[in-house]
Write a protein that holds these residues in place. Structure first.
Motif, PDB file in Angstrom:
ATOM      1  N   ARG A 172       0.853  -1.217   0.000  1.00  0.00           N
ATOM      2  CA  ARG A 172       0.000   0.000   0.000  1.00  0.00           C
ATOM      3  C   ARG A 172       0.872   1.244   0.000  1.00  0.00           C
ATOM      4  O   ARG A 172       0.640   2.179  -0.753  1.00  0.00           O
ATOM      5  CB  ARG A 172      -0.921   0.005   1.225  1.00  0.00           C
ATOM      6  N   ASP A 173       1.924   1.222   0.834  1.00  0.00           N
ATOM      7  CA  ASP A 173       2.844   2.377   0.890  1.00  0.00           C
ATOM      8  C   ASP A 173       3.484   2.641  -0.469  1.00  0.00           C
ATOM      9  O   ASP A 173       3.819   3.773  -0.796  1.00  0.00           O
ATOM     10  CB  ASP A 173       3.974   2.137   1.908  1.00  0.00           C
ATOM     11  N   LEU A 174       3.690   1.552  -1.231  1.00  0.00           N
ATOM     12  CA  LEU A 174       4.363   1.702  -2.532  1.00  0.00           C
ATOM     13  C   LEU A 174       3.396   2.094  -3.645  1.00  0.00           C
ATOM     14  O   LEU A 174       3.795   2.178  -4.803  1.00  0.00           O
ATOM     15  CB  LEU A 174       5.098   0.403  -2.892  1.00  0.00           C
ATOM     16  N   GLY A 175       2.122   2.252  -3.292  1.00  0.00           N
ATOM     17  CA  GLY A 175       1.179   2.776  -4.281  1.00  0.00           C
ATOM     18  C   GLY A 175       0.056   1.850  -4.681  1.00  0.00           C
ATOM     19  O   GLY A 175      -0.822   2.239  -5.474  1.00  0.00           O
ATOM     20  N   ALA A 176       0.045   0.600  -4.175  1.00  0.00           N
ATOM     21  CA  ALA A 176      -1.070  -0.299  -4.523  1.00  0.00           C
ATOM     22  C   ALA A 176      -2.365   0.308  -3.970  1.00  0.00           C
ATOM     23  O   ALA A 176      -2.375   0.840  -2.854  1.00  0.00           O
ATOM     24  CB  ALA A 176      -0.832  -1.682  -3.928  1.00  0.00           C
ATOM     25  N   ASP A 177      -3.446   0.227  -4.757  1.00  0.00           N
ATOM     26  CA  ASP A 177      -4.714   0.824  -4.302  1.00  0.00           C
ATOM     27  C   ASP A 177      -5.324   0.004  -3.179  1.00  0.00           C
ATOM     28  O   ASP A 177      -5.917   0.546  -2.253  1.00  0.00           O
ATOM     29  CB  ASP A 177      -5.672   0.914  -5.494  1.00  0.00           C
ATOM     30  N   THR A 178      -5.181  -1.341  -3.309  1.00  0.00           N
ATOM     31  CA  THR A 178      -5.649  -2.204  -2.238  1.00  0.00           C
ATOM     32  C   THR A 178      -4.606  -3.299  -2.027  1.00  0.00           C
ATOM     33  O   THR A 178      -3.830  -3.594  -2.934  1.00  0.00           O
ATOM     34  CB  THR A 178      -6.990  -2.902  -2.590  1.00  0.00           C
ATOM     35  N   ALA A 179      -4.620  -3.901  -0.845  1.00  0.00           N
ATOM     36  CA  ALA A 179      -3.721  -5.027  -0.580  1.00  0.00           C
ATOM     37  C   ALA A 179      -4.487  -6.027   0.272  1.00  0.00           C
ATOM     38  O   ALA A 179      -5.026  -5.671   1.320  1.00  0.00           O
ATOM     39  CB  ALA A 179      -2.464  -4.552   0.122  1.00  0.00           C
ATOM     40  N   GLU A 180      -4.569  -7.260  -0.219  1.00  0.00           N
ATOM     41  CA  GLU A 180      -5.325  -8.296   0.498  1.00  0.00           C
ATOM     42  C   GLU A 180      -4.401  -9.432   0.891  1.00  0.00           C
ATOM     43  O   GLU A 180      -3.508  -9.792   0.127  1.00  0.00           O
ATOM     44  CB  GLU A 180      -6.398  -8.906  -0.437  1.00  0.00           C
ATOM     45  N   VAL A 181      -4.662 -10.007   2.051  1.00  0.00           N
ATOM     46  CA  VAL A 181      -3.936 -11.222   2.441  1.00  0.00           C
ATOM     47  C   VAL A 181      -4.862 -12.406   2.187  1.00  0.00           C
ATOM     48  O   VAL A 181      -6.009 -12.415   2.644  1.00  0.00           O
ATOM     49  CB  VAL A 181      -3.517 -11.176   3.921  1.00  0.00           C
ATOM     50  N   LEU A 182      -4.373 -13.382   1.422  1.00  0.00           N
ATOM     51  CA  LEU A 182      -5.154 -14.578   1.123  1.00  0.00           C
ATOM     52  C   LEU A 182      -4.575 -15.728   1.947  1.00  0.00           C
ATOM     53  O   LEU A 182      -3.431 -16.134   1.724  1.00  0.00           O
ATOM     54  CB  LEU A 182      -5.074 -14.920  -0.370  1.00  0.00           C
ATOM     55  N   LYS A 183      -5.356 -16.200   2.892  1.00  0.00           N
ATOM     56  CA  LYS A 183      -4.863 -17.287   3.756  1.00  0.00           C
ATOM     57  C   LYS A 183      -5.191 -18.617   3.071  1.00  0.00           C
ATOM     58  O   LYS A 183      -6.312 -18.820   2.623  1.00  0.00           O
ATOM     59  CB  LYS A 183      -5.581 -17.162   5.107  1.00  0.00           C
ATOM     60  N   ARG A 203      -0.822 -21.575  -3.501  1.00  0.00           N
ATOM     61  CA  ARG A 203      -0.570 -20.162  -3.812  1.00  0.00           C
ATOM     62  C   ARG A 203      -1.179 -19.781  -5.155  1.00  0.00           C
ATOM     63  O   ARG A 203      -1.932 -18.820  -5.261  1.00  0.00           O
ATOM     64  CB  ARG A 203       0.946 -19.924  -3.817  1.00  0.00           C
ATOM     65  N   TYR A 204      -0.875 -20.582  -6.173  1.00  0.00           N
ATOM     66  CA  TYR A 204      -1.399 -20.232  -7.503  1.00  0.00           C
ATOM     67  C   TYR A 204      -2.925 -20.369  -7.554  1.00  0.00           C
ATOM     68  O   TYR A 204      -3.591 -19.591  -8.228  1.00  0.00           O
ATOM     69  CB  TYR A 204      -0.709 -21.060  -8.595  1.00  0.00           C
ATOM     70  N   GLY A 205      -3.440 -21.357  -6.817  1.00  0.00           N
ATOM     71  CA  GLY A 205      -4.905 -21.527  -6.772  1.00  0.00           C
ATOM     72  C   GLY A 205      -5.564 -20.293  -6.167  1.00  0.00           C
ATOM     73  O   GLY A 205      -6.553 -19.765  -6.701  1.00  0.00           O
ATOM     74  N   ALA A 206      -5.013 -19.800  -5.051  1.00  0.00           N
ATOM     75  CA  ALA A 206      -5.604 -18.634  -4.364  1.00  0.00           C
ATOM     76  C   ALA A 206      -5.488 -17.380  -5.227  1.00  0.00           C
ATOM     77  O   ALA A 206      -6.429 -16.582  -5.309  1.00  0.00           O
ATOM     78  CB  ALA A 206      -4.903 -18.417  -3.027  1.00  0.00           C
ATOM     79  N   LEU A 207      -4.346 -17.210  -5.885  1.00  0.00           N
ATOM     80  CA  LEU A 207      -4.157 -16.015  -6.720  1.00  0.00           C
ATOM     81  C   LEU A 207      -5.139 -16.034  -7.888  1.00  0.00           C
ATOM     82  O   LEU A 207      -5.752 -15.027  -8.231  1.00  0.00           O
ATOM     83  CB  LEU A 207      -2.708 -15.955  -7.246  1.00  0.00           C
ATOM     84  N   ARG A 208      -5.308 -17.218  -8.486  1.00  0.00           N
ATOM     85  CA  ARG A 208      -6.229 -17.331  -9.629  1.00  0.00           C
ATOM     86  C   ARG A 208      -7.660 -17.032  -9.192  1.00  0.00           C
ATOM     87  O   ARG A 208      -8.399 -16.334  -9.883  1.00  0.00           O
ATOM     88  CB  ARG A 208      -6.134 -18.745 -10.208  1.00  0.00           C
ATOM     89  N   SER A 209      -8.055 -17.581  -8.026  1.00  0.00           N
ATOM     90  CA  SER A 209      -9.437 -17.366  -7.566  1.00  0.00           C
ATOM     91  C   SER A 209      -9.688 -15.910  -7.194  1.00  0.00           C
ATOM     92  O   SER A 209     -10.827 -15.447  -7.240  1.00  0.00           O
ATOM     93  CB  SER A 209      -9.783 -18.214  -6.344  1.00  0.00           C
ATOM     94  N   ALA A 210      -8.635 -15.207  -6.780  1.00  0.00           N
ATOM     95  CA  ALA A 210      -8.831 -13.809  -6.364  1.00  0.00           C
ATOM     96  C   ALA A 210      -9.128 -12.908  -7.562  1.00  0.00           C
ATOM     97  O   ALA A 210      -9.694 -11.830  -7.414  1.00  0.00           O
ATOM     98  CB  ALA A 210      -7.587 -13.310  -5.636  1.00  0.00           C
ATOM     99  N   LEU A 211      -8.732 -13.388  -8.724  1.00  0.00           N
ATOM    100  CA  LEU A 211      -8.899 -12.583  -9.930  1.00  0.00           C
ATOM    101  C   LEU A 211     -10.356 -12.652 -10.386  1.00  0.00           C
ATOM    102  O   LEU A 211     -10.975 -13.708 -10.333  1.00  0.00           O
ATOM    103  CB  LEU A 211      -7.989 -13.192 -11.009  1.00  0.00           C
ATOM    104  N   GLY A 212     -10.889 -11.524 -10.856  1.00  0.00           N
ATOM    105  CA  GLY A 212     -12.270 -11.514 -11.344  1.00  0.00           C
ATOM    106  C   GLY A 212     -12.390 -12.264 -12.671  1.00  0.00           C
ATOM    107  O   GLY A 212     -11.444 -12.885 -13.116  1.00  0.00           O
ATOM    108  N   ASP A 213     -13.572 -12.177 -13.306  1.00  0.00           N
ATOM    109  CA  ASP A 213     -13.817 -12.928 -14.541  1.00  0.00           C
ATOM    110  C   ASP A 213     -13.275 -12.241 -15.796  1.00  0.00           C
ATOM    111  O   ASP A 213     -13.131 -12.860 -16.835  1.00  0.00           O
ATOM    112  CB  ASP A 213     -15.325 -13.164 -14.748  1.00  0.00           C
ATOM    113  N   GLY A 214     -12.989 -10.939 -15.684  1.00  0.00           N
ATOM    114  CA  GLY A 214     -12.581 -10.190 -16.883  1.00  0.00           C
ATOM    115  C   GLY A 214     -11.166 -10.517 -17.325  1.00  0.00           C
ATOM    116  O   GLY A 214     -10.587 -11.530 -16.916  1.00  0.00           O
ATOM    117  N   ARG A 215     -10.621  -9.651 -18.169  1.00  0.00           N
ATOM    118  CA  ARG A 215      -9.266  -9.893 -18.660  1.00  0.00           C
ATOM    119  C   ARG A 215      -8.262  -9.339 -17.662  1.00  0.00           C
ATOM    120  O   ARG A 215      -7.736  -8.236 -17.825  1.00  0.00           O
ATOM    121  CB  ARG A 215      -9.095  -9.263 -20.036  1.00  0.00           C
ATOM    122  N   GLY A 216      -8.051 -10.096 -16.618  1.00  0.00           N
ATOM    123  CA  GLY A 216      -7.162  -9.648 -15.548  1.00  0.00           C
ATOM    124  C   GLY A 216      -5.802 -10.309 -15.639  1.00  0.00           C
ATOM    125  O   GLY A 216      -5.647 -11.355 -16.264  1.00  0.00           O
ATOM    126  N   LEU A 217      -4.833  -9.686 -15.013  1.00  0.00           N
ATOM    127  CA  LEU A 217      -3.478 -10.243 -14.969  1.00  0.00           C
ATOM    128  C   LEU A 217      -2.979 -10.242 -13.540  1.00  0.00           C
ATOM    129  O   LEU A 217      -3.252  -9.301 -12.784  1.00  0.00           O
ATOM    130  CB  LEU A 217      -2.517  -9.371 -15.775  1.00  0.00           C
TER     131      LEU A 217
END
Ligand SMILES: Nc1ncnc2c1ncn2[C@@H]1O[C@H](COP(=O)(O)OP(=O)(O)OP(=O)(O)O)[C@@H](O)[C@H]1O
Length: 324
Positions: A81-92, A109-123
């Protein structure tokens, strides 16, 4: 007027170039471990993303494996957040399942990151650097891996993006220093029980010394060249696959006229698409022998409990015949 520190500028340029070639991006996330690579990446993604009108989400995965992991994750999120991210979430995540703790953590890790992403064209941007790429290639060479492994990690691999494959780890460290942040040091990165750690700490410095430097960049360049070759061969193989495909299996006559390297690519894709798991080079060569060294041999048993067999000029894949 002086510009940003050169290391910060180098990371920002890498991210800017990456995003310029990424096509339409609707959601920009950064996977943040708290280490120097992903923190420098976060700053550059926020700087570049904001200019492009994109909000930047930092995603920190807490594997819950080390003592104090929740605090480490919270600290990484705050720094992001300090470095400029608009939001920061912790995925347990819960780390469980086969293949040892490293592989299980990676899967989670990869499963959680993928699920956190919405349905659109996200990266989701990952902080792999040129040094990580060099280590991957060297490890693959030593283990006799095929060109697909030696081609290393891909920069564009949706939903994953790796903008820093041309940036050294030393540059990300310098960028963090210039940004005034203190990155987290993963104790695993110092543990000589891990092959990759010894490669990093012992083998690569020796190679750099013997070959008078530039080894990491050379290995990364080799990976990029092999990636281009692999992609070209995969395209050719897809055309052969299409010609060989019939409802009764693959047409052996079509495959037999192709060079073995292309034929094996067709067979690899066909086997993986048909549900074969953990396909080894030995399996693939045995299946290929049904085309290239045909002497009426029986079917080839494959992981996933399937048998590849040749009959009436076709290769087919079936469940083994029950013997009871
Ligand atoms: N706990 C985490 N939370 C969020 N992202 C992470 C985490 N750990 C690693 N990453 C992301 O993955 C990148 C690579 O991390 P690292 O080199 O530690 O992983 P690795 O296990 O060596 O590689 P791989 O992810 O390919 O298995 C980091 O720069 C970061 O972007």
């Amino acid at each position: 007027m002086s510009g940003p520190d050169p290391a910060i500028a180098a990371v920002r340029t890498a991210v800017r170039d990456f995003l310029a070639s990424a096509g339409v991006v609707e959601e920009l996330c950064v996977a943040v471990s708290g280490g120097a690579d992903s923190l420098a990446l976060t700053e550059a993604a926020a700087f570049t993303g904001h200019r492009a009108g994109l909000k930047v989400r930092a995603l920190v995965v807490d594997h819950g494996l080390q003592e104090g992991s929740a605090e480490t994750a919270a600290r990484a999120a705050n720094t992001a957040r300090d470095l400029g991210a608009d939001t920061a979430e912790v995925l347990k995540v819960r780390v469980e399942g086969a293949g040892g703790p490293e592989a299980a953590a990676r899967r989670a890790r990869y499963g959680a990151l993928r699920s956190a992403l919405g349905d659109g064209r996200g990266l989701v941007l990952l902080g792999h650097t040129l040094d990580d790429q060099a280590e991957t290639v060297l490890l693959g060479l030593g283990r006799g891996s095929g060109p697909r492994s030696l081609a290393g990690m891909r920069p564009h691999d949706p939903p994953w993006g790796r903008p820093l494959l041309g940036v050294t780890r030393a540059t990300t460290r310098r960028a963090c220093q210039a940004l005034g942040v203190d990155p987290w040091q993963d104790p695993h990165n110092e543990d000589p029980r891990f092959t990759r750690v010894r490669l990093r700490a012992e083998v690569l410095p020796l190679l750099e010394d013997v070959l008078s430097g530039g080894v990491a960049a050379s290995l990364a360049r080799t990976a990029a060249q092999l990636r281009e070759d692999t992609e070209a061969l995969d395209t050719l193989a897809a055309e052969v696959h299409l010609r060989a495909f019939t409802d009764e299996g693959l047409d052996v006559a079509v495959l037999a006229t192709e060079p073995p390297a292309l034929r094996r690519r067709v067979l690899r894709r066909w086997l993986l698409d048909s549900g074969v798991r953990e396909l080894t080079d030995a399996h693939l060569r045995s299946v290929d022998a049904l085309v290239g060294h045909w002497r009426g041999q029986g079917g080839v048993w494959l992981p996933g409990d399937l048998v590849a067999a040749r009959a009436h000029g076709r290769l087919s894949l079936e469940a083994p015949q029950s013997t009871t």
